[in-house]
Motif scaffolding. Sequence first.
Motif, mmCIF file in Angstrom:
data_model
loop_
_atom_site.group_PDB
_atom_site.id
_atom_site.type_symbol
_atom_site.label_atom_id
_atom_site.label_comp_id
_atom_site.label_asym_id
_atom_site.label_seq_id
_atom_site.Cartn_x
_atom_site.Cartn_y
_atom_site.Cartn_z
ATOM 1 N N UNK A 1 5.067 57.952 109.588
ATOM 2 C CA UNK A 1 4.553 56.613 110.052
ATOM 3 C C UNK A 1 5.013 56.384 108.129
ATOM 4 N N UNK A 2 6.086 55.299 107.497
ATOM 5 C CA UNK A 2 6.913 55.429 106.631
ATOM 6 C C UNK A 2 7.059 54.150 106.135
ATOM 7 N N UNK A 3 6.912 53.638 104.710
ATOM 8 C CA UNK A 3 7.214 52.103 104.138
ATOM 9 C C UNK A 3 8.601 52.622 103.243
ATOM 10 N N UNK B 1 0.709 54.767 104.465
ATOM 11 C CA UNK B 1 1.569 55.399 104.991
ATOM 12 C C UNK B 1 1.948 56.784 105.386
ATOM 13 N N UNK B 2 2.038 57.977 105.824
ATOM 14 C CA UNK B 2 2.582 59.055 105.821
ATOM 15 C C UNK B 2 3.658 59.561 104.548
ATOM 16 N N UNK B 3 4.383 58.745 104.816
ATOM 17 C CA UNK B 3 5.846 58.884 103.189
ATOM 18 C C UNK B 3 6.050 57.450 103.008
ATOM 19 N N UNK C 1 19.561 53.660 111.542
ATOM 20 C CA UNK C 1 19.739 54.532 111.108
ATOM 21 C C UNK C 1 17.889 55.127 111.914
ATOM 22 N N UNK C 2 17.148 54.957 111.294
ATOM 23 C CA UNK C 2 15.690 54.679 111.644
ATOM 24 C C UNK C 2 15.523 54.854 112.982
ATOM 25 N N UNK D 1 10.625 58.029 112.960
ATOM 26 C CA UNK D 1 9.542 57.246 112.114
ATOM 27 C C UNK D 1 8.888 56.430 112.888
ATOM 28 N N UNK D 2 7.793 55.564 112.055
ATOM 29 C CA UNK D 2 7.443 54.661 112.641
ATOM 30 C C UNK D 2 7.267 53.535 111.026
#
Length: 141
Positions: free
Chosen positions: A5-7, A53-55, A22-23, A29-30
């Motif tokens: 999970x990303x922001x 998020x994870x990242x 690209x994502x 990634x979500x």
Amino acid sequence: MRKYKIVIAENDEDEQFFMRKGFDETGLFDILAQVRNGDDLLEWLRDNRSTLPDIILSDLNMPGKNGYDVITTLENDPGYTRIPVIITSTSSTKTIMDKCLAIGAAGYLVKPETFIEYKPYVENLHRFIEDRHLVRTAETD
């Protein structure tokens, strides 16, 4: 392969569009949110404490709070210190990269030179996270 999970904090609209493409193409990634700067990122985090998020992938140069501000703000807030912040920028200047890492960034990735190179960029980001074990799991906490 783990999906993270990303922001993403990125102020350039074209960059946002091609980055998302690209994502989406990789499926690695979500994207929980795409925000325009560090101020919007911090507001989103405050409003979404139950879905962190994870990242975080943050552009370095943005209006309002920039990438440096994001790193230092999150490093100083116990609620967010577990979330790795990876800085991204067009700059490949070593002193800038070193400064980001010295103040707490988990990594620094140079943006692709052309928008069509975002799929390999995202794949590289995923490998970077995996190779460095940046995201904690329940087993490692």
